[in-house]
Design a protein around this motif. Structure first.
Motif, mmCIF file in Angstrom:
data_model
loop_
_atom_site.group_PDB
_atom_site.id
_atom_site.type_symbol
_atom_site.label_atom_id
_atom_site.label_comp_id
_atom_site.label_asym_id
_atom_site.label_seq_id
_atom_site.Cartn_x
_atom_site.Cartn_y
_atom_site.Cartn_z
ATOM 1 N N TRP A 33 0.964 -1.198 0.150
ATOM 2 C CA TRP A 33 -0.044 0.020 -0.004
ATOM 3 C C TRP A 33 1.033 1.142 -0.105
ATOM 4 C CZ3 TRP A 33 -4.711 1.750 -0.768
ATOM 5 C CH2 TRP A 33 -5.156 2.821 -0.504
ATOM 6 N N TRP B 96 3.801 1.536 -1.203
ATOM 7 C CA TRP B 96 4.689 1.774 -2.466
ATOM 8 C C TRP B 96 3.504 2.646 -3.266
ATOM 9 C CZ3 TRP B 96 8.997 0.182 -5.451
ATOM 10 C CH2 TRP B 96 9.965 -0.393 -4.732
ATOM 11 N N PHE B 97 2.164 2.199 -3.473
ATOM 12 C CA PHE B 97 1.185 2.628 -4.306
ATOM 13 C C PHE B 97 0.925 4.133 -3.850
ATOM 14 C CE2 PHE B 97 -3.237 3.345 -5.032
ATOM 15 C CZ PHE B 97 -3.344 2.924 -6.561
ATOM 16 N N ILE B 98 0.599 4.135 -2.801
ATOM 17 C CA ILE B 98 0.190 5.509 -2.421
ATOM 18 C C ILE B 98 1.250 6.389 -2.646
ATOM 19 C CG2 ILE B 98 -0.369 7.095 0.037
ATOM 20 C CD1 ILE B 98 -2.830 5.410 -1.454
ATOM 21 N N TRP B 99 2.344 6.481 -2.196
ATOM 22 C CA TRP B 99 3.645 7.327 -1.960
ATOM 23 C C TRP B 99 4.102 7.531 -3.191
ATOM 24 C CZ3 TRP B 99 3.093 10.894 1.359
ATOM 25 C CH2 TRP B 99 2.206 10.316 2.670
ATOM 26 N N VAL B 100 4.288 6.640 -4.207
ATOM 27 C CA VAL B 100 4.764 6.786 -5.593
ATOM 28 C C VAL B 100 3.729 7.694 -6.270
ATOM 29 C CG1 VAL B 100 5.141 5.738 -7.778
ATOM 30 C CG2 VAL B 100 6.343 4.750 -5.736
ATOM 31 N N SER B 101 2.269 7.304 -6.243
ATOM 32 C CA SER B 101 1.403 7.982 -6.799
ATOM 33 C C SER B 101 1.251 9.452 -6.343
ATOM 34 C CB SER B 101 -0.108 7.452 -6.622
ATOM 35 O OG SER B 101 -0.052 6.087 -6.730
ATOM 36 N N PHE B 102 1.699 9.725 -5.092
ATOM 37 C CA PHE B 102 1.634 11.067 -4.339
ATOM 38 C C PHE B 102 2.737 11.837 -4.655
ATOM 39 C CE2 PHE B 102 3.218 14.333 -1.228
ATOM 40 C CZ PHE B 102 2.068 14.786 -0.944
ATOM 41 N N ARG C 287 4.288 11.176 -7.832
ATOM 42 C CA ARG C 287 3.955 11.700 -9.195
ATOM 43 C C ARG C 287 3.078 12.927 -9.188
ATOM 44 N NH1 ARG C 287 1.601 6.934 -10.726
ATOM 45 N NH2 ARG C 287 3.528 5.962 -10.928
ATOM 46 N N ASN C 288 2.018 12.972 -8.663
ATOM 47 C CA ASN C 288 1.135 13.965 -8.532
ATOM 48 C C ASN C 288 1.787 15.185 -7.949
ATOM 49 O OD1 ASN C 288 -0.963 12.295 -9.505
ATOM 50 N ND2 ASN C 288 -1.700 11.906 -7.455
ATOM 51 N N LYS D 173 3.809 16.847 -11.038
ATOM 52 C CA LYS D 173 2.994 17.236 -12.020
ATOM 53 C C LYS D 173 2.000 18.571 -11.598
ATOM 54 C CE LYS D 173 2.151 12.842 -14.049
ATOM 55 N NZ LYS D 173 0.954 11.788 -14.330
#
Length: 92
Positions: free
Chosen positions: A17, A19-25, A27-28, A31
Motif C-alpha cells: 500500500w 508503494w502504491f500511495i507514495w509513488v502516486s503522491f 508523481r502527482n 505534476k
C-alpha cells in the motif's frame, strides 16, 4: 520474535500500500500545476520540498515494514513445510 500469519500479511499489505500511495503522491506532486509545488519560474517551492521529504520518509518506512511482513510470511510458509503432517484433525 515470531509474527503471526495475520500480522505478517498485514505488514506486507501495508508495505505494498505504501508503494502504491507514495509513488502516486510524488508523481502527482511533480505534476502539480496549482502553483504550490513550483513557482512561476518553475523552481520547487518549500511546499514541494517538505512534501517530497514526507513522501520519501513514508515510502522508506513503508518499505521497511513491508520487508518485515515479507520475512514473516516466508517464515510461516517455511515452518508449515517443515512440520510433519500427522493427519490428525484432517477429515477425508
Amino acid at each position: 520474535m515470531k509474527l503471526s500469519p495475520a500480522a505478517s500479511w498485514f505488514l506486507l499489505a501495508f508495505g505494498v500500500w505504501s508503494w502504491f500511495i507514495w509513488v502516486s503522491f510524488v508523481r502527482n506532486l511533480w505534476k502539480n500545476g496549482s502553483g504550490l509545488a513550483f513557482d512561476a519560474a518553475g523552481d520547487p517551492t518549500s511546499y514541494f520540498w517538505v512534501h517530497l521529504t514526507l513522501a520519501v520518509t513514508s515510502f522508506l518506512l513503508g518499505t521497511a515494514v513491508g520487508v518485515i511482513g515479507l520475512r514473516g510470511v516466508r517464515a510461516v510458509r517455511r515452518a508449515s513445510r517443515t512440520e510433519p503432517d500427522t493427519g490428525a484433525g484432517s477429515a477425508a
